[in-house]
Structures are given as C-alpha cells and as structure tokens.
Design a protein around this motif. Structure first.
Motif, PDB file in Angstrom:
ATOM      1  N   ASN A 206       0.827  -1.204   0.000  1.00  0.00           N
ATOM      2  CA  ASN A 206       0.000   0.000   0.000  1.00  0.00           C
ATOM      3  C   ASN A 206       0.866   1.261   0.000  1.00  0.00           C
ATOM      4  OD1 ASN A 206      -2.601   1.341   0.198  1.00  0.00           O
ATOM      5  ND2 ASN A 206      -2.005   1.852   2.306  1.00  0.00           N
ATOM      6  N   GLU A 207       1.953   1.239   0.763  1.00  0.00           N
ATOM      7  CA  GLU A 207       2.850   2.398   0.808  1.00  0.00           C
ATOM      8  C   GLU A 207       3.512   2.627  -0.548  1.00  0.00           C
ATOM      9  OE1 GLU A 207       6.641   4.045   3.429  1.00  0.00           O
ATOM     10  OE2 GLU A 207       6.046   1.921   3.540  1.00  0.00           O
ATOM     11  N   LEU A 208       3.938   1.555  -1.194  1.00  0.00           N
ATOM     12  CA  LEU A 208       4.560   1.670  -2.503  1.00  0.00           C
ATOM     13  C   LEU A 208       3.569   2.155  -3.554  1.00  0.00           C
ATOM     14  CD1 LEU A 208       7.162   1.163  -4.146  1.00  0.00           C
ATOM     15  CD2 LEU A 208       6.365  -1.159  -4.544  1.00  0.00           C
ATOM     16  N   ARG A 209       2.303   1.746  -3.406  1.00  0.00           N
ATOM     17  CA  ARG A 209       1.277   2.112  -4.378  1.00  0.00           C
ATOM     18  C   ARG A 209       0.848   3.574  -4.244  1.00  0.00           C
ATOM     19  NH1 ARG A 209      -0.408   0.654  -9.418  1.00  0.00           N
ATOM     20  NH2 ARG A 209      -2.662   0.830  -9.657  1.00  0.00           N
ATOM     21  N   ASN A 210       0.793   4.077  -3.019  1.00  0.00           N
ATOM     22  CA  ASN A 210       0.198   5.383  -2.774  1.00  0.00           C
ATOM     23  C   ASN A 210       1.212   6.508  -2.606  1.00  0.00           C
ATOM     24  OD1 ASN A 210      -2.464   4.352  -2.817  1.00  0.00           O
ATOM     25  ND2 ASN A 210      -2.232   3.644  -0.700  1.00  0.00           N
ATOM     26  N   ASN A 211       2.504   6.196  -2.551  1.00  0.00           N
ATOM     27  CA  ASN A 211       3.528   7.220  -2.403  1.00  0.00           C
ATOM     28  C   ASN A 211       4.459   7.202  -3.602  1.00  0.00           C
ATOM     29  OD1 ASN A 211       2.887   8.210   0.302  1.00  0.00           O
ATOM     30  ND2 ASN A 211       3.523   6.183   0.994  1.00  0.00           N
ATOM     31  N   LYS A 212       4.833   8.380  -4.045  1.00  0.00           N
ATOM     32  CA  LYS A 212       5.768   8.466  -5.167  1.00  0.00           C
ATOM     33  C   LYS A 212       7.175   8.096  -4.726  1.00  0.00           C
ATOM     34  CE  LYS A 212       3.779  11.513  -8.621  1.00  0.00           C
ATOM     35  NZ  LYS A 212       4.080  12.606  -9.566  1.00  0.00           N
ATOM     36  N   ILE A 213       7.890   7.457  -5.620  1.00  0.00           N
ATOM     37  CA  ILE A 213       9.270   7.055  -5.361  1.00  0.00           C
ATOM     38  C   ILE A 213      10.198   8.158  -5.847  1.00  0.00           C
ATOM     39  CG2 ILE A 213      11.085   5.414  -5.981  1.00  0.00           C
ATOM     40  CD1 ILE A 213       8.859   3.311  -6.307  1.00  0.00           C
ATOM     41  N   ASN A 214      11.112   8.591  -4.985  1.00  0.00           N
ATOM     42  CA  ASN A 214      12.118   9.580  -5.370  1.00  0.00           C
ATOM     43  C   ASN A 214      13.324   8.845  -5.942  1.00  0.00           C
ATOM     44  OD1 ASN A 214      10.573  11.720  -4.506  1.00  0.00           O
ATOM     45  ND2 ASN A 214      11.397  11.673  -2.436  1.00  0.00           N
ATOM     46  N   LEU A 215      13.479   8.940  -7.247  1.00  0.00           N
ATOM     47  CA  LEU A 215      14.567   8.256  -7.936  1.00  0.00           C
ATOM     48  C   LEU A 215      15.662   9.253  -8.272  1.00  0.00           C
ATOM     49  CD1 LEU A 215      15.547   5.618  -9.323  1.00  0.00           C
ATOM     50  CD2 LEU A 215      14.421   6.428 -11.401  1.00  0.00           C
ATOM     51  N   LYS A 216      16.879   8.992  -7.828  1.00  0.00           N
ATOM     52  CA  LYS A 216      17.994   9.894  -8.061  1.00  0.00           C
ATOM     53  C   LYS A 216      18.848   9.366  -9.204  1.00  0.00           C
ATOM     54  CE  LYS A 216      18.291  11.594  -3.323  1.00  0.00           C
ATOM     55  NZ  LYS A 216      19.162  11.806  -2.149  1.00  0.00           N
ATOM     56  N   LEU A 217      18.999  10.183 -10.252  1.00  0.00           N
ATOM     57  CA  LEU A 217      19.789   9.813 -11.417  1.00  0.00           C
ATOM     58  C   LEU A 217      20.733  10.954 -11.773  1.00  0.00           C
ATOM     59  CD1 LEU A 217      17.023   8.327 -13.774  1.00  0.00           C
ATOM     60  CD2 LEU A 217      18.584   7.053 -12.307  1.00  0.00           C
ATOM     61  N   SER A 218      21.900  10.605 -12.296  1.00  0.00           N
ATOM     62  CA  SER A 218      22.762  11.643 -12.856  1.00  0.00           C
ATOM     63  C   SER A 218      22.116  12.162 -14.138  1.00  0.00           C
ATOM     64  CB  SER A 218      24.157  11.087 -13.153  1.00  0.00           C
ATOM     65  OG  SER A 218      24.091  10.043 -14.100  1.00  0.00           O
ATOM     66  N   HIS A 219      22.482  13.370 -14.528  1.00  0.00           N
ATOM     67  CA  HIS A 219      21.813  14.019 -15.650  1.00  0.00           C
ATOM     68  C   HIS A 219      21.970  13.217 -16.937  1.00  0.00           C
ATOM     69  CE1 HIS A 219      19.875  17.340 -17.627  1.00  0.00           C
ATOM     70  NE2 HIS A 219      20.873  17.477 -18.479  1.00  0.00           N
ATOM     71  N   SER A 220      23.150  12.677 -17.187  1.00  0.00           N
ATOM     72  CA  SER A 220      23.381  11.931 -18.430  1.00  0.00           C
ATOM     73  C   SER A 220      22.563  10.653 -18.470  1.00  0.00           C
ATOM     74  CB  SER A 220      24.873  11.606 -18.572  1.00  0.00           C
ATOM     75  OG  SER A 220      25.325  10.848 -17.456  1.00  0.00           O
ATOM     76  N   VAL A 221      22.432   9.969 -17.329  1.00  0.00           N
ATOM     77  CA  VAL A 221      21.638   8.730 -17.284  1.00  0.00           C
ATOM     78  C   VAL A 221      20.161   9.044 -17.463  1.00  0.00           C
ATOM     79  CG1 VAL A 221      20.978   6.770 -15.835  1.00  0.00           C
ATOM     80  CG2 VAL A 221      23.339   7.571 -15.843  1.00  0.00           C
ATOM     81  N   TYR A 222      19.702  10.150 -16.883  1.00  0.00           N
ATOM     82  CA  TYR A 222      18.302  10.563 -17.037  1.00  0.00           C
ATOM     83  C   TYR A 222      17.964  10.805 -18.511  1.00  0.00           C
ATOM     84  CZ  TYR A 222      14.335  13.782 -17.075  1.00  0.00           C
ATOM     85  OH  TYR A 222      13.141  14.399 -17.363  1.00  0.00           O
ATOM     86  N   LEU A 223      18.830  11.534 -19.213  1.00  0.00           N
ATOM     87  CA  LEU A 223      18.584  11.803 -20.626  1.00  0.00           C
ATOM     88  C   LEU A 223      18.644  10.521 -21.450  1.00  0.00           C
ATOM     89  CD1 LEU A 223      20.627  15.104 -21.130  1.00  0.00           C
ATOM     90  CD2 LEU A 223      18.172  14.844 -20.876  1.00  0.00           C
ATOM     91  N   TYR A 224      19.563   9.643 -21.095  1.00  0.00           N
ATOM     92  CA  TYR A 224      19.698   8.354 -21.785  1.00  0.00           C
ATOM     93  C   TYR A 224      18.413   7.537 -21.663  1.00  0.00           C
ATOM     94  CZ  TYR A 224      21.526   3.606 -22.623  1.00  0.00           C
ATOM     95  OH  TYR A 224      21.730   2.326 -23.088  1.00  0.00           O
ATOM     96  N   LEU A 225      17.872   7.451 -20.452  1.00  0.00           N
ATOM     97  CA  LEU A 225      16.621   6.712 -20.226  1.00  0.00           C
ATOM     98  C   LEU A 225      15.452   7.376 -20.914  1.00  0.00           C
ATOM     99  CD1 LEU A 225      14.927   4.552 -18.720  1.00  0.00           C
ATOM    100  CD2 LEU A 225      14.783   6.163 -16.809  1.00  0.00           C
TER     101      LEU A 225
END
Length: 627
Positions: A206-225
């Motif tokens: 329930n906690e995983l379903r109802n709360n947003k996950i804060n995902l930390k990525l480096s800028h280059s990996v974020y753009l890649y994804l």
C-alpha cells in the motif's frame, strides 16, 4: 450514466483518438523510429529527433490531473452538455472513454495516453524494459537498477484494477522470479492480491502504491533513459513513471553501490539513518567533515585551478603527428609519420614515470618511452593524422594520408574495417556520442558520415571551398561542426546533409573545435592563434580570446563545463573560465589577466592533445623539446 456511456462512448473515443493522434503528430511523437539495438548500432533514422533534444527532454515536467481541464479545452472537446444537466469532471470523463490516464507537461508538453490498452502490452513493455536495462553499460545499469521492481509492482496492480486477474496472474508468473532474491516479501504479498480493495491489507504494498518514489539519477543517465523511452513503444512505462516516480537529477555520478529509492514519507536523513546506522564514530566524523568541505566549496564563487599531467614522447624518431586519450583515461594512442599507431597503458608503472610539479608556471611531465610492451598497430600506408577512441574504449579509429580511415580492436591489435571513399588525405575523424557513427574530414573538401558496420559512407557533406581540417559531433548527435582552410566553420544537419550555420571570423585555417556540454555554443581555434566563441542559436560571434602565440591544436571543456583548456605549438596549456567566455563582450576582446585561470609552461615542443578526466584533471601529450 450507464445509458449515457453506452450511447456516446464509441463516438467520443473515436473523436479523442483522432485529436490525440493529430496532437502527437504535431509534437513529432507519433512517427518516431523504433529503439536501437543493445549494441547501439541502429539505422540512420535513429538520429531523427528534434533539434536540441537534450534541452527539450530536460524541460518536460509532469503536472497533476487538475490540469486536465486545460487539456480538454485545447482539444476542443465539449463536455458541458451532459444528460440531466450533470457535469462530468475531466478525470471521470477520460476514464469513461477508456483512457487509463492523461498526463500533461509544462513547456513543450507531451501527452502519454493509453486508449483501451491491450492487457498483453504490459508484458511486452515490461520485457522490453528488462532487456534494455540488461543491455546498457554497467555504470548506467547501477543507477537504473531500482526502476524495474516498482514497474513490476505497478503493472501487476494496474492489471488487477482493470480488472483482469487472469492476465495479472500470467504477468506475475512470468516475471516474479526477477525480484524474489531481493524483494521476496513484497513479491509474495502481491500474489495474494486479487482485488484492488485488498491492497490496504498489506502495508508495504500500500505504501509503494500510494507514495511516489524519489529516484535519483545523474543528468546523463536521465537523458539516456528518457530518450530511449520516448523513441520506443513505452507508453505504459512512461505513464507509470509519471504517476509513481519523482526523478531527481544531478551532475554527480552515483556511487558503485546499489541505488535505493525513497517514498514521499521518507527524508534523505531517514534513508541515511536506515541504511548507514552501522557506521563507526570515526566514519561518521569523516563523512561529516566531507559534507562540510563540500558545502564550503559550493558556497565559494571562485573556480579552483585544475591539476595537470603532461605526457612527453621522448626520442620520437618516427615523427609524432597526433595523440588521444581513451574515455576511461587508461590508454594513450598516438599516430606517427611511419604509418603506425602506437598504444600505451597509462596505468602501467613500467611505462610511465609520474613526476610532481609544484610551480604552476613550470610543469614537469611524464616520459613515455617506446618499450617492448608498447602495442603497435600497422596497416596504413601513409602518415596517421588523427586517432579517436569509440565510447567502449576497445575500438579505435585512425585517419591517414593514404585516404582511408581504419577501425582497430585494441585488445586483438588488429584492423577490423578499412573505410575508403575520400579522394585525398583524411585529416580528422570524430565519433558520435552513440559510438556507431563517425565523421571524417579530408583534403578533398568534403566530410563523410560512416556507420561502423558498413565500409561505405552513408552521406557526403560538401560546401567548404578548401580542405576540411577538423570535425566534431554536437552533444545530441544530430549535428556536426567542421573547420576548414577556407577560414570558416560550418554547422551541419546530419538528417538533411545541409549546413545550417556558417561562422566566418578566423583569419587562417581552423584546426580544432569544441562544443559546450549543453550544445549551445561552439569554440574554434587554429593557425591565427585566436579562440572564437560562437552562439549557435543566432550564428553570431560571441567573443574572441587572445592568449596563445602560436597555432592552437586542441580545445576541450571540463566535465562540469566550468573551464576550457587550450594548447598548441607555443608549449603552453591555458585554462579559461567558461562563464566569462560565454558572455557577450562589448569590445569582443578579453584581457588575458581577467580570464586565464592558469597558464602552464611545459617542457614539450608542442601539446597535441588535451583531455579532462572525470575528476577535472587535465591530461596532455606532446613531443619533448630537443628530442
């Protein structure tokens, strides 16, 4: 309401389908190419993304569902005339049309919606994402490894919510083995959930379903994804990321340890206390001291002078013509007049003798001597004018006087491909950020685009009036810049083969080019000793910097884009502050004392190549004086 749905659902669904398709087409989203293979060797169409795509990706901000009212007006959808005078809120309106979600962005908005999504799409997109994550390199995989498990959980619960328990059960049976090792408890819990109402019985789910996950990525990996997801069929994955993730980016690469994720109810302090409570007092004191040092450094407005390491070629009887460092800073490759390419392992103590330097004005260098352990690559029949490593560090390109470019496997010490097509000597070669394409510049006044898998050029770029002496890829891989003996620089569009900018201002041939990391500016230099800064948005000359006394052969920006280093035949390496270089100057000429962070005199006759390491250490190479 049921009667209303049965009479209007089909008509409204068709209407919204048509409008959304038109909107996506206007945003250049619908007709995107399929994602490239794991090796990165895709078709030329893989380059078909909008200009300045990196900046566009960074500007996508997902808003809440309250903005749906604005979207309905933008689509000219009338939802006011409902039976019995009732009004259907935007969220319920899209739900009754069979749309799982409608999310909007701010500037450059992109809508990701699923119209009557087939349940099998969940399995297909999860499997595609799993293959993509398995195929990416190790450093990216460490940062992205925490995405797959939440996607698995939310896909299963989305299928339960449809409701479609048989498909959800099939999805679970196929993929639950991926997560039993690390997330066995939650994985077992969701298998017991057959109705949405049962989620509250399992607090962790329930906690995983109802709360947003804060995902930390480096800028280059974020753009890649993000680019991979935007150019493939990942609508459901994008929706899940929009709803259930908050992505935080930074320019600092993550550690080699596995990356966890936080829910909205957790703070970073809670996360630290939870996972690092076993630290000793000495370790905690060291970490606190490091945090204080970082805080002080961030408050400081001054740029620290970089460290520099010079590698000198001693007794280079074969005539050094070029050199380059691998992307991991472990190998130095050099081309010679005797047609050979030679490789040195910089991590070997037997080949490199590091000397310390205390005085900024006089930098001692490391001597590189040809030894029995030096790798020699032979195959060219003329002087080698340029060498360039591909991103994997195991493949090397070399350009030669014999009109060819060769691709070498540095581990096997063998030539894999001989690329021929130019009519005269090839001066320069540059690999794309993707690694599968590269450009060559030649005395025949042309540039040619190549794919490493084919021995013939994909496209020829003609427009310069004299020899093309230098070429470099734009950071987004869609453009290239070239410098020529006709004293001009040109910016080319890879898709059309046409030049889109012409930069005129140099008084002599241009031998080196460099883009800023954000791709907004181009820096050029050459025989006239001047360094010119160009604004790509309007093609205007931004600044002209004077400091060198002889030809400039190398320009490179630091990894954080705060510094620009330059070198050439005057035996010096100069470091400039990027912030001042990229500002419009009234008289277009800077005073050296205001801009030069450091000026390093060396014992080299020339400095042919520069590179910033990931830690902002400057690596340089050249021929020792009097040798």
């Amino acid at each position: 309401m049921n009667k209303y749905l049965s009479s209007y659902k089909r008509k409204r669904t068709e209407e919204v389908n048509e409008l959304v398709s038109w909107y996506k087409q206007q945003r250049s989203f619908s007709n995107r190419s399929q994602p490239s293979t794991s090796s990165g060797l895709g078709s030329l169409n893989a380059l078909n993304i909008t200009p300045w795509d990196y900046n566009l990706d960074a500007n996508i901000v997902i808003k809440t569902e309250k903005d749906l009212a604005i979207d309905t007006r933008d689509f000219d959808i009338n939802i006011e005339s409902e039976p019995q005078g009732s009004s259907v809120p935007p969220k319920e309106y899209f739900e009754m049309l069979g749309m799982d979600s409608m999310q909007t962005g701010g500037r450059n908005a992109v809508s990701y919606a699923s119209m009557m999504t087939d349940a099998s799409a969940y399995e297909e997109q999860y499997l595609s994402l799993k293959i993509f994550l398995a195929a990416c390199n190790a450093s990216y995989k460490r940062e992205l490894s925490s995405i797959l498990f939440p996607i698995f959980i939310h896909f299963y619960l989305d299928l339960i919510a449809k409701p479609d328990f048989p498909t959800a059960q099939s999805f679970y049976n196929k993929f639950h083995h991926d997560h039993e090792e690390h997330e066995k408890e939650i994985t077992q819990f969701i298998s017991k959930i057959t109705l949405v109402s049962q989620i509250v019985l399992y607090p962790s789910v329930n906690e995983l379903r109802n709360n947003k996950i804060n995902l930390k990525l480096s800028h280059s990996v974020y753009l890649y994804l993000l680019q991979h997801l935007r150019h493939g069929n990942y609508t459901l994955v994008l929706q899940t990321l929009n709803r259930h993730f908050t992505v935080k980016t930074s320019n600092i690469l993550s550690s080699s340890k596995s990356i966890g994720y936080l829910t909205d109810s957790d703070t970073e302090e809670d996360f630290t206390e939870k996972y690092f409570s076993t630290w000793s007092d000495a370790e905690q004191l060291t970490v606190k001291s490091l945090q204080n040092s970082i805080a002080e450094l961030q408050k400081s407005s001054k740029i620290l002078k970089p460290s520099i390491c010079l590698y000198s070629f001693v007794n280079a009887y074969h005539g050094l013509t070029c050199s380059t460092f691998s992307h991991n800073d472990e190998i130095l490759a050099a081309g010679f007049e005797d047609s050979s390419v030679r490789l040195w392992n910089l991590m070997s103590k037997h080949k490199v003798d590091f000397s310390s330097a205390e005085d900024e004005k006089s930098v001692e260098s490391s001597n590189i001597n040809t030894s029995k352990d030096c790798r020699v690559l032979r195959g060219h029949s003329g002087s080698v004018y340029q060498t360039e490593f591909l991103p994997d560090n195991h493949l090397l390109l070399s350009a030669s006087q014999d009109k060819s470019v060769r691709l070498w496997n540095t581990d096997m010490r063998s030539c894999l491909v001989d690329y021929r097509g130019h009519n005269h000597a090839v001066w320069d070669v540059s690999a794309s950020p993707l690694g599968c394409y590269f450009m060559s510049a030649s005395l025949d006044k042309t540039l040619r685009l190549w794919n490493t898998e084919y021995a013939f050029p994909l496209r020829i770029f003609a427009g310069h009036n004299e020899s093309v002496d230098s070429v470099v890829f734009h950071p987004n891989g869609n453009y290239i810049a070239s410098g020529s003996s006709d004293k001009s620089c040109r910016l080319w569009d890879l898709q059309t083969g046409q030049f889109v900018r012409v930069f005129v201002g140099h008084k002599a041939p241009i031998y080196t080019l460099a883009f800023t990391k954000d791709g907004k500016y181009l820096v050029s230099a050459g025989e006239d000793t001047s360094i010119l800064v160009w604004d790509l948005s309007n093609g205007q000359l931004l600044n002209e910097i004077h400091g060198h006394t002889k030809t400039v052969y190398s320009l490179v920006f630091s990894s954080d884009s705060t510094m620009l280093a330059s070198s050439g035949l005057d035996s010096t390496v100069k470091v400039w502050e990027s912030e001042t270089l990229l500002k419009k100057s009234g008289n277009l000429v800077f005073k050296n004392s205001h801009d030069v962070i450091g000026s390093y005199d060396s014992n080299l006759a020339n400095v042919t190549n520069l590179k910033f390491s990931s830690g902002n250490l400057i690596l340089a190479a050249g021929v020792a004086k009097g040798k």
